[in-house]
Structure formats: C-alpha cells, structure tokens
Scaffold this active site. Sequence first.
Site, PDB file in Angstrom:
ATOM      1  N   LYS A  80     -68.238 -28.057  42.449  1.00  0.00           N
ATOM      2  CA  LYS A  80     -67.298 -27.981  41.332  1.00  0.00           C
ATOM      3  C   LYS A  80     -66.010 -27.334  41.816  1.00  0.00           C
ATOM      4  O   LYS A  80     -66.030 -26.446  42.675  1.00  0.00           O
ATOM      5  CB  LYS A  80     -67.902 -27.135  40.202  1.00  0.00           C
ATOM      6  CG  LYS A  80     -67.233 -27.300  38.872  1.00  0.00           C
ATOM      7  CD  LYS A  80     -67.810 -28.440  38.069  1.00  0.00           C
ATOM      8  CE  LYS A  80     -67.084 -28.612  36.753  1.00  0.00           C
ATOM      9  NZ  LYS A  80     -67.678 -29.659  35.921  1.00  0.00           N
ATOM     10  N   TYR A 185     -65.082 -35.644  20.215  1.00  0.00           N
ATOM     11  CA  TYR A 185     -64.570 -36.585  19.207  1.00  0.00           C
ATOM     12  C   TYR A 185     -65.380 -37.884  19.228  1.00  0.00           C
ATOM     13  O   TYR A 185     -65.745 -38.429  18.188  1.00  0.00           O
ATOM     14  CB  TYR A 185     -63.086 -36.875  19.468  1.00  0.00           C
ATOM     15  CG  TYR A 185     -62.456 -37.747  18.407  1.00  0.00           C
ATOM     16  CD1 TYR A 185     -62.011 -37.195  17.207  1.00  0.00           C
ATOM     17  CD2 TYR A 185     -62.334 -39.121  18.601  1.00  0.00           C
ATOM     18  CE1 TYR A 185     -61.446 -37.997  16.224  1.00  0.00           C
ATOM     19  CE2 TYR A 185     -61.781 -39.928  17.624  1.00  0.00           C
ATOM     20  CZ  TYR A 185     -61.328 -39.357  16.442  1.00  0.00           C
ATOM     21  OH  TYR A 185     -60.787 -40.160  15.465  1.00  0.00           O
TER      22      TYR A 185
END
Length: 346
Positions: A80, A185
Amino acid sequence: MAIFENIDFDDHESVHTFSDPESGLKAFIAIHSTKCGPSAGGCRLWSYSDSATALTDALRLSRGMSYKNAMAGLNLGGGKAVVLRPSGDFDRTALFAAFGKAVDSLGGRYYTAEDVGVSPDDMRVVRQQTSFVAGLNDGEAASGDPSPVTADGVFRAVRLAADKKLNAPLKGLRISVQGLGHVGYDVCRRLSIAGAHLIVTDINAELMRKTESAFGAKLVAPDDIYGVDADIYVPCALGATINENTIDVLKIKAIAGAANNQLSISKMGKFLHEKSILYCPDYVVNGGGIINIAGEIEGNYNKDWVEEKLQGLEATLVEIIECAAKTNRPTNEIADEMAQSRIGRR
Ligand code: NAD
C-alpha cells in the site's frame, strides 16, 4: 519514528520512504508480503496529522492487502502507498509524476492503483513514469475505476448478511451507510434498487443531498450514524469506526462495508460477537476492486473472470460465517487465520 516497535508492524518485508521537495511528495510504500506474488494495493492521498500516523496507516493497510488478495485467491501479495497531502495549493500532476517514479524505483515489487483521494486521472500521470500501475481508464487491458466492482462485492456481502443473520431479503430492511463517495454512493444505488431503506451520512453535504434526492435516503449527522436504529451498518468512509466509543451505541444486527480496517483493534471483533452482531470481515467484503485490478495487472482483463472471483468471495464469506457459528468464535479471527495460512504465516 520507530518502525519495528510500531504495534502495527507485522514483519513487513519492506517499508519505503519517498520525498521530493520539488513536487511536495512525501510518501510511504509498505510491502507486507510478496508470498503470493508481487504486492498490490491502492495509493491513498490524505491529510495526515503527522508522518507517524501516515506510516501506521501504510503498515495496517498493506497487511490488509495481503489478507485481501489471499482471500480473493489472487496471485498478488500485499502492499500500500500513502501520500501525505501537501498543505495549501499544489501541482497534482507533478505530485503524481513523482509518485510514479517512486513506484517505478521498486522494480515491480509493488503495483499501485486508486484509493481514497486518488482518481483514474492521477493514475494516468503515474503510468507515464511506470508500468507498475493499474486502474487505468484507457490502454490495453485497462479496467477503469475499481470502485463499482468494489460496490458490487459490498452489495453481495450485505445481501448475504441479511440472509444469514436476519433470514430476510434486502427489500424493506433499514441499512445505514457511512461515506457516500465512489463506493458508498454506488452501494446505495444497488441497495435502493433492491428495495432497502437507506439512512446515510457523509461529511460532504453535497453528497448527502445527492443521495437523498436520488434514493430517498434519510440523512443523519456524521456522528449520529452509529446509534441509528438500522438492521445493517455499511461503513464506506475511513477505518476504525468500530471502536471503544462506538461499540456500545451500535443497534444493528450486522456489519458489511467497504472501508478498510473497520475494527480499531482486533478485540472489537470479539465484542461484536458477544453483542451478537455479525461482522463480515472488511478485507473479504471489499475485495471486488482488487479483483478487477488483478485482471488488468495480468494483462488479460475480462468480466467473466471477475464475476467468477466475486462469486468466490461470496463463498469464502459463507465459509467464514458458518465456521464462526459452528465454533462460536468471532468472524474476524476465523478470517485472519484463513488469510494467514494462505500467505504462509501460520
Ligand atoms: P471516497 O474518498 O470516494 O469516499 C469516501 C467518503 O467518505 C467521502 O465522500 C468522504 O467525504 C466520506 N467521509 C470521510 N470521513 C467521513 C466521516 N467521518 N463520516 C462520514 N463520511 C466520511 O473513497 P471510496 O473509494 O468510496 O472508498 C471508501 C472506503 O472503501 C475507503 O476506506 C477505501 O479504502 C475502501 N475501499 C475502496 C475501494 C475502491 O475500489 N474504491 C476498494 C477497497 C476498499
């Protein structure tokens, strides 16, 4: 800033620091494990209070990537990147060009892609400096923004949690969603189509209004989401939202969301288990995006393969939930053991 003494240091193979005064780049790339293949995981751009906090994030997130990639059955290890957002105005193109050079310097031990605060456009800039990048919108085998596939995986996990914990379909259930960005969303959109009632929050008022008008979602203030009277909580903002301050106010029956590192400490999984809240481990639930990216890294991206892997994630989640029920143990412990065994750390 001690690394080996950091509580989140988990025998990471390597941790790299990058600094480029011209562009303002200050970044960490942590490589947790390359046992299953080159490490892969997104790049996060965030305003950290200090570099120690950013380093801790990189350590935790890269370990999560090892577990996530192993649980998704990918030939990828865990890594990461975190980029500390420069204060004030900055040249975004210069920042991501410098980041691309940093990734390239690792010679393919780490593949990057989008994470919080980073877009496919940023990755296009990175691509000009290195081939060790995925999540691109164009070019050979480009897979685009991974967020919709992550959202697909989260939706499937929420549906599974409803089935396993509540013995109910999604229609009519009350689902609380924290974070209405790229993933949140789209999860709301899918849940709304399935007939769920949404109670949502974000620190971005515009996203709140958009979700309210598109899906009839009920809005609550950011700090009020934890105590909401809902059936399932879907965390899609940042990590550690299941913590000592929130655990006692939770009224939900299950948790399944996109955010990485949802439990502030592993023991929170035990507390959830004691409260009879089904916790669907984050790195299994949110594996859709990296599955999509893996197809691109291997250079043979195709949607059938992605679908097969998403179904594999659902099967893994069922295995974890059933094993936890049979042994009366927290789901996060079962999942950690499975992941550790897959990366040869047990
Ligand atoms: P995003 O940046 O698009 O959305 C995050 C949203 O959370 C933003 O709208 C932000 O305003 C909101 N937020 C931040 N703090 C909040 C708070 N305290 N309360 C309420 N809302 C808050 O990010 P994303 O790509 O949608 O990712 C969401 C989460 O899922 C992250 O934790 C990310 O690491 C994880 N994840 C994303 C993907 C992916 O494919 N994008 C894959 C795996 C995991």
